[in-house]
Design a protein around this motif. Sequence first.
Motif, short mmCIF file in Angstrom:
data_model
loop_
_atom_site.label_atom_id
_atom_site.label_comp_id
_atom_site.label_asym_id
_atom_site.label_seq_id
_atom_site.Cartn_x
_atom_site.Cartn_y
_atom_site.Cartn_z
N GLY A 154 0.77 -1.24 0.00
CA GLY A 154 0.00 0.00 0.00
C GLY A 154 0.80 1.28 0.00
O GLY A 154 0.22 2.36 0.09
N GLY A 155 2.11 1.20 -0.14
CA GLY A 155 2.93 2.39 -0.01
C GLY A 155 3.06 3.23 -1.26
O GLY A 155 3.62 4.33 -1.22
N ASP A 156 2.55 2.75 -2.39
CA ASP A 156 2.71 3.47 -3.65
C ASP A 156 1.40 3.45 -4.42
O ASP A 156 0.49 2.67 -4.12
CB ASP A 156 3.83 2.84 -4.49
N TYR A 157 1.31 4.31 -5.42
CA TYR A 157 0.15 4.34 -6.30
C TYR A 157 0.40 3.46 -7.52
O TYR A 157 1.44 3.57 -8.18
CB TYR A 157 -0.14 5.76 -6.79
N GLY A 158 -0.54 2.57 -7.83
CA GLY A 158 -0.49 1.85 -9.09
C GLY A 158 0.57 0.78 -9.21
O GLY A 158 0.86 0.31 -10.32
N VAL A 159 1.12 0.33 -8.09
CA VAL A 159 2.14 -0.71 -8.15
C VAL A 159 2.32 -1.33 -6.77
O VAL A 159 2.25 -0.64 -5.75
CB VAL A 159 3.49 -0.15 -8.67
N CYS A 160 2.54 -2.64 -6.75
CA CYS A 160 2.93 -3.35 -5.54
C CYS A 160 4.25 -4.04 -5.84
O CYS A 160 4.54 -4.41 -6.98
CB CYS A 160 1.87 -4.38 -5.13
N TYR A 161 5.04 -4.25 -4.80
CA TYR A 161 6.44 -4.62 -4.98
C TYR A 161 6.74 -6.04 -4.51
O TYR A 161 6.39 -6.41 -3.39
CB TYR A 161 7.35 -3.64 -4.23
N GLY A 162 7.43 -6.81 -5.36
CA GLY A 162 7.84 -8.16 -5.02
C GLY A 162 9.35 -8.26 -4.91
O GLY A 162 10.10 -7.45 -5.46
N ASP A 163 9.82 -9.28 -4.19
CA ASP A 163 11.24 -9.50 -3.98
C ASP A 163 11.79 -10.44 -5.06
O ASP A 163 11.19 -11.48 -5.36
CB ASP A 163 11.49 -10.13 -2.61
N ALA A 205 21.35 11.73 6.71
CA ALA A 205 21.69 10.31 6.84
C ALA A 205 20.53 9.48 6.32
O ALA A 205 19.39 9.96 6.24
CB ALA A 205 21.99 9.96 8.29
N PRO A 206 20.78 8.22 5.96
CA PRO A 206 19.68 7.36 5.48
C PRO A 206 18.62 7.19 6.55
O PRO A 206 18.91 7.15 7.75
CB PRO A 206 20.38 6.03 5.18
N THR A 207 17.38 7.09 6.10
CA THR A 207 16.27 6.88 7.03
C THR A 207 15.67 5.49 6.89
O THR A 207 14.65 5.19 7.49
CB THR A 207 15.16 7.94 6.80
N SER A 208 16.32 4.63 6.08
CA SER A 208 15.82 3.28 5.89
C SER A 208 15.74 2.55 7.22
O SER A 208 16.71 2.47 7.97
CB SER A 208 16.75 2.52 4.94
N GLY A 209 14.58 1.99 7.52
CA GLY A 209 14.37 1.26 8.75
C GLY A 209 13.93 2.14 9.90
O GLY A 209 13.39 1.65 10.89
N VAL A 210 14.18 3.45 9.80
CA VAL A 210 13.76 4.38 10.84
C VAL A 210 12.29 4.72 10.67
O VAL A 210 11.54 4.85 11.64
CB VAL A 210 14.62 5.65 10.82
N LYS A 211 11.88 4.86 9.42
CA LYS A 211 10.48 5.11 9.11
C LYS A 211 10.12 4.34 7.86
O LYS A 211 11.00 4.02 7.04
CB LYS A 211 10.20 6.60 8.94
N THR A 212 8.85 4.05 7.69
CA THR A 212 8.39 3.30 6.52
C THR A 212 8.40 4.19 5.29
O THR A 212 7.84 5.29 5.31
CB THR A 212 6.98 2.75 6.76
N LEU A 213 9.03 3.71 4.23
CA LEU A 213 9.07 4.46 2.97
C LEU A 213 7.73 4.34 2.27
O LEU A 213 7.26 3.23 2.00
CB LEU A 213 10.20 3.93 2.08
N LEU A 214 7.12 5.50 1.96
CA LEU A 214 5.82 5.55 1.28
C LEU A 214 5.95 6.43 0.05
O LEU A 214 5.72 7.65 0.12
CB LEU A 214 4.75 6.09 2.24
N PRO A 215 6.34 5.88 -1.09
CA PRO A 215 6.52 6.69 -2.29
C PRO A 215 5.28 7.50 -2.68
O PRO A 215 5.40 8.57 -3.27
CB PRO A 215 6.86 5.66 -3.37
N LYS A 216 4.09 7.00 -2.34
CA LYS A 216 2.88 7.71 -2.74
C LYS A 216 2.78 9.08 -2.08
O LYS A 216 2.15 9.99 -2.65
CB LYS A 216 1.64 6.87 -2.43
N LEU A 217 3.35 9.26 -0.90
CA LEU A 217 3.30 10.56 -0.24
C LEU A 217 4.10 11.59 -1.03
O LEU A 217 3.66 12.73 -1.22
CB LEU A 217 3.82 10.46 1.19
#
Length: 343
Positions: A154-163, A205-217
């Motif tokens: 749910g973090g982006d518009y029009g796409v969901c992400y797979g590993d 500094a990187p914020t990865s893991g500190v907060k959830t990345l939400l590209p849609k915002l």
Amino acid sequence: MRFDVPVHLNAPVHALGEHAQPVSDAVAGLLIDEKNAERYGYTALRTSTLAPVQLAALAAAESLAASGTPPRRISQLLHAWTYHQGHEFWSPAHYVAQRIGAVAAEPVGIQQMCNGGLAAVVQAACRLLAAPAAGPTLVTTADCFPQPGFDRWGGDYGVCYGDGATSVLVDRAPHGRSVRLLSAAAVAAPVLEGMHRGDAPFSPAPTSGVKTLLPKLAKKEFLTANPALPFGPIARDAVTSVVAQALRDAGVDADDGRLRAAALPRLARHIMAEAYEPAFREVCAAPVVQLGTDTGHLGAGDAVANLSDLLDRVEVRPGDLLVLLSAGAGFTWSAAIVEVTHP
């Protein structure tokens, strides 16, 4: 860009996340609502407990084995990614080279967001043309989008992400399952770079893991601040122009009977049906094969994963033509025309 000298893409493979998260589970867990689940059309997303580069090493080893290429013969390893690879101040490309035994290779990281895989393939091909004595290049991609750092559903518009990860060997001669690269083209729109930056200030500094990345915002902030910017027409024109250019460079007509199939980015179903597919069909008659509904968008890996799946799922013969379309934030769109040599 036309490649008159033979450049082959050998043993394209993907190593998907070892688990599949069904969309029904995501809806039940409130990771995506039922309306968007239906619109997007994904049946499942692939997930992994491995680091992205570990998946890349698995894919790379499979490419080398399938092409019969000793690791020591690799002269360059290009690794593309979009998101966190497991460490911050570190070279993922060197990790992959070390893991597969490519001790003579020059490892290089490629950063062009989701267009990175196809961009790396083109860079590898150009190197073969520019340096006649250069050995083959192994191109890998890898991305994983685990919580809490990333909201894959749910973090982006029009796409969901797979590993998943991908690998392909770029060489002058065919080895194993192979296609020949006839042409490639790219179109960029840097005016859209802010779509993945938004209004947020630059961080120290990187914020990865500190907060959830939400590209849609970031996208919402950018579009609100630029209401007159015609994103839809820009994207549509980019798709039509880049595919048309790749066809022209390859000397292939839009309705050439050899055009067997095409694969587009693994975005949501409604985005493909309303935007990408109509634009593509304006300039190319190749049948579009729907891929990715059971994987999700694979970050930088869509193009190579799509090539692998087309060779697996479409009945192709030597001489058939395939069209690959890729896109990445920034934005950049790329297209390539390949000819099947050894299916």
